[in-house]
Design an enzyme around this catalytic site. Sequence first.
Site, PDB file in Angstrom:
ATOM      1  N   HIS A 111      -1.416  -9.873 -13.508  1.00 56.51           N
ATOM      2  CA  HIS A 111      -0.279  -9.123 -14.096  1.00 56.51           C
ATOM      3  C   HIS A 111       0.953  -9.117 -13.546  1.00 56.51           C
ATOM      4  O   HIS A 111       1.296  -9.819 -12.445  1.00 56.51           O
ATOM      5  CB  HIS A 111      -0.826  -7.560 -14.429  1.00 56.51           C
ATOM      6  CG  HIS A 111      -0.976  -6.798 -13.012  1.00 56.51           C
ATOM      7  ND1 HIS A 111       0.220  -6.368 -12.221  1.00 56.51           N
ATOM      8  CD2 HIS A 111      -2.056  -6.358 -12.346  1.00 56.51           C
ATOM      9  CE1 HIS A 111      -0.105  -5.718 -11.294  1.00 56.51           C
ATOM     10  NE2 HIS A 111      -1.251  -5.789 -11.226  1.00 56.51           N
ATOM     11  N   CYS A 115      -5.206  -6.451  -7.301  1.00 60.60           N
ATOM     12  CA  CYS A 115      -5.085  -7.296  -8.554  1.00 60.60           C
ATOM     13  C   CYS A 115      -4.010  -8.332  -7.791  1.00 60.60           C
ATOM     14  O   CYS A 115      -3.569  -8.330  -7.017  1.00 60.60           O
ATOM     15  CB  CYS A 115      -4.432  -6.604  -9.689  1.00 60.60           C
ATOM     16  SG  CYS A 115      -5.545  -5.421 -10.703  1.00 60.60           S
TER      17      CYS A 115
END
Length: 329
Positions: free
Chosen positions: A209, A225
Amino acid sequence: MPNCREIRVMIKTLRTSYWLASLTLAALLSAMPAQANTWPLPAAGSRLVGENAFHVVENDGGSLEAIAKKYNVGFLALLQANPGVDPYVPRAGSVLTIPLQTLLPDAPREGIVINLAELRLYYYPPGSNSVTVYPIGIGQLDSNTLTPTMVTTVSDKRANPTWTPTANIRARYKAKGIDLPAVVPAGPDNPMGHHAIRLAAYGGVYLLHGTNADFGIGMRVSSGCIRLRDADILALFNAVKPGTKVNIINTPIKASVEPDGRRLVEVHQPLSKRLEDDPKTLPIVLNAAMSSFKADASTDAVTMEHAMDVRSGMPVDVSAHVPAPANAI
């Protein structure tokens, strides 16, 4: 017909307009984000791609993070390539090496390959004889925020994603006196940025992301992440499809015997496992293939040891050079 004075005024006006237009264009170009570093795949048997660049630090040239962003490389990668440089105020006039050359990871050249140790993502577009290299941020040094190795696929993509913090993340923020909502809506306060790519493994909790912060790319900063700069996540979001293979590895040392006979190694600082670990001095364990590469008579073991100590994150030639015979002309 205009007289000479009128012509001079017209020329002066045109020059002024051209000068202002040039300044405007320069400002626009300097404000534009750096483009992704895309390279043609090397010839058969080679793993070497890219070319290093050099940057002369100007007066008030900005921080190392600003320079890393300009060339779209990671912060730690730039720091490792230039040991001793001041990360906050690099000395004006100094020449920095921009580490754009790399050895492709020893993994199938398909889909997305992420090497955690070098804080880079490699994307191999289908049907294209090229690779695009992106700097990334990964999970912090904590058992609940480590980014794991895995072989998986892209399961979903979302533009303007919401963020649902896990229980562990909410507890960590709570310990700092911050109460996170159950769901953070899309927008400037969302740490996931404006695009997210979900991975299928581990129930879909890991994503690639963007970010709402202007730092942390090329560092261990996330809650597990994979974080990319805004322009990079947008490009990757538009390129990949659900089902794209994703291979996440953790390899601090890479080696290659190039078609021209050169023996190259690229050494990165290994990821710390404990707070007291120093990645600059953590032992690098060689697997059987790497041990064999080092022991080969064609490798200069001393030079390779030096490369393992320096850990510049750039390919280094460790070929053994046979001295010419004494009677050679």
